[in-house]
Design an enzyme around this catalytic site. Structure first.
Site, PDB file in Angstrom:
ATOM      1  N   LYS A 197      14.211  -3.105  -0.046  1.00 45.53           N
ATOM      2  CA  LYS A 197      13.138  -2.343   0.591  1.00 45.53           C
ATOM      3  C   LYS A 197      13.132  -2.698   2.063  1.00 45.53           C
ATOM      4  CE  LYS A 197       8.194  -1.588   0.555  1.00 45.53           C
ATOM      5  NZ  LYS A 197       6.945  -1.698  -0.191  1.00 45.53           N
ATOM      6  N   LYS A 199      15.078   1.858  -1.031  1.00 46.91           N
ATOM      7  CA  LYS A 199      14.065   2.611  -0.311  1.00 46.91           C
ATOM      8  C   LYS A 199      14.008   2.241   1.144  1.00 46.91           C
ATOM      9  CE  LYS A 199       9.183   1.997  -0.381  1.00 46.91           C
ATOM     10  NZ  LYS A 199       7.994   1.589  -1.021  1.00 46.91           N
TER      11      LYS A 199
HETATM   12  C1  PBG Z   1       3.543  -1.000  -1.227  1.00 48.98           C
HETATM   13  C2  PBG Z   1       4.383   0.196  -1.077  1.00 48.98           C
HETATM   14  C3  PBG Z   1       4.653   0.956   0.081  1.00 48.98           C
HETATM   15  C4  PBG Z   1       5.404   2.047  -0.335  1.00 48.98           C
HETATM   16  C5  PBG Z   1       5.585   1.921  -1.700  1.00 48.98           C
HETATM   17  N1  PBG Z   1       4.970   0.764  -2.136  1.00 48.98           N
HETATM   18  C6  PBG Z   1       4.199   0.806   1.464  1.00 48.98           C
HETATM   19  C7  PBG Z   1       4.668  -0.258   2.320  1.00 48.98           C
HETATM   20  O1  PBG Z   1       5.474  -1.088   1.957  1.00 48.98           O
HETATM   21  O2  PBG Z   1       4.164  -0.284   3.442  1.00 48.98           O
HETATM   22  C8  PBG Z   1       5.868   3.171   0.562  1.00 48.98           C
HETATM   23  C9  PBG Z   1       6.127   4.463  -0.152  1.00 48.98           C
HETATM   24  C10 PBG Z   1       6.180   5.658   0.739  1.00 48.98           C
HETATM   25  O3  PBG Z   1       6.241   5.563   1.980  1.00 48.98           O
HETATM   26  O4  PBG Z   1       6.176   6.764   0.188  1.00 48.98           O
HETATM   27  N2  PBG Z   1       4.019  -2.147  -0.681  1.00 48.98           N
END
Ligand code: PBG
Length: 327
Positions: free
Chosen positions: A199, A252
């Protein structure tokens, strides 16, 4: 063989021919649709930067669950907006937490759908970070080890409430192992972990933070989410999560990181999911609103590119639109 014996255009002449030789396909069962659940009744509040995406109270969200099932989607990914936030993210693991309530309410309508619960603290902490914060202000610290027990507790609580899969998205080191241990101790050894292994710290999560009301109040997420320049480090993250017991991994964002998906695919045999995140959705929607891109073709092309890169399934805010186009 060279031209004129070889003519690659021969296999492109009709849709029947193109369809015969198509290398990858999309199907609704491999698409997951995210939902943002909020307290109240009759609430359907559109997220400004994500046209067509809403904060939904449970009664409204049920309609989406039914529609998703009817369209043959693979499942739903649930995020919660709690009524109150605190330093310990207690809403994340409360027996009557917002997602716990939603899971119980959705279960009857969701027989054919997988209910995936996102496991993170950021929507539930008053400061908006994904873990426990020890010092605030300039020299704040997001404490890794102190966050693990809360994340594990959250995962157990969500699985006990009916989550078919738990998806830790916090990026603390060691959380997959901690979650696996606690799930097993709780007799939930059959619940798989979909770990957001790679991520990246991304500007493309901007609209999500409006949708989930989870923007950090100070600092940013760069001390725990990955640097966008690092492909090799992404492989280390993945290896680590698999060693700790992740059943599936999630990559992601998707479109700006297709090379990472491809590299993971070549390296691994575990199922790989990709998350076409909020900013990817927002940017396409903005272009559709301007009439600058063809909506239907762009949605399918963006999803096929993620599939071609190597994702087995995709989490996307376009899941319902795509299923209709494929149907
Ligand atoms: C929670 C989380 C996030 C996303 C998914 N789970 C936000 C972040 O990390 O700031 C982002 C998903 C999206 O942008 O559609 N940590």
């Amino acid at each position: 063989m060279e031209f004129p014996v070889t003519r690659l255009r021969r296999l492109r002449r009709t849709e029947a021919m193109r369809s015969l030789v198509r290398e990858v396909h999309l199907h609704p069962g491999a698409l997951i649709y995210p939902l943002f659940i909020c307290p109240g009744e009759g609430v359907r509040r559109e997220v400004k930067s994500m046209p067509g995406v809403y904060n939904l109270s449970i009664d409204e969200a049920i309609k989406e669950v039914e529609e998703a099932a009817q369209l043959g989607l693979g499942g739903l990914l649930l995020f919660g907006l709690p009524a109150v936030k605190d330093e310990e993210a207690s809403g994340a693991y409360a027996e009557d937490g917002i997602v716990q309530q939603a899971l119980r309410a959705f279960k009857p309508a969701a027989k054919k759908l997988l209910l995936i619960a996102d496991v993170c603290l950021c929507e539930y902490t008053s400061h908006g970070h994904c873990g426990v914060v020890s010092k605030t202000g300039e020299d704040y610290e997001v404490e890794n080890d102190a966050s693990l027990s809360l994340l594990a507790r959250t995962a157990v609580s969500l699985a006990a409430a009916g989550a078919d899969i738990v998806g830790p998205s916090d990026m603390m080191d060691g959380r997959v192992g901690a979650i696996r241990d606690h799930l097993d101790d709780a007799g939930l050894e059959q619940v798989p972990i979909l770990s957001y292994a790679a991520k990246f710290s991304s500007a493309f999560y901007g609209p999500f933070r409006e949708a989930a009301d989870s923007a950090p109040q100070f600092g940013d997420r760069r001390t725990y989410q990955m640097d966008g320049a690092n492909l090799r480090e992404a492989m280390r993250e993945i290896d680590q999560d698999i060693a700790e017991g992740a059943d599936m991994i999630l990559m992601k964002p998707a479109m700006p990181y297709l090379d990472v998906i491809r590299a993971a695919r070549e390296r691994l045999d575990v199922p790989i999911g990709a998350y076409q995140v909020s900013g990817e959705y927002a940017m396409l929607q903005a272009a559709f609103a301007k009439g600058w891109l063809d909506r239907d073709r762009s949605i399918l092309e963006s999803l096929i590119s993620i599939r071609r890169a190597g994702a087995d399934f995709t989490i996307t805010y376009f899941a319902k639109d795509a299923a209709r186009l494929l149907g």
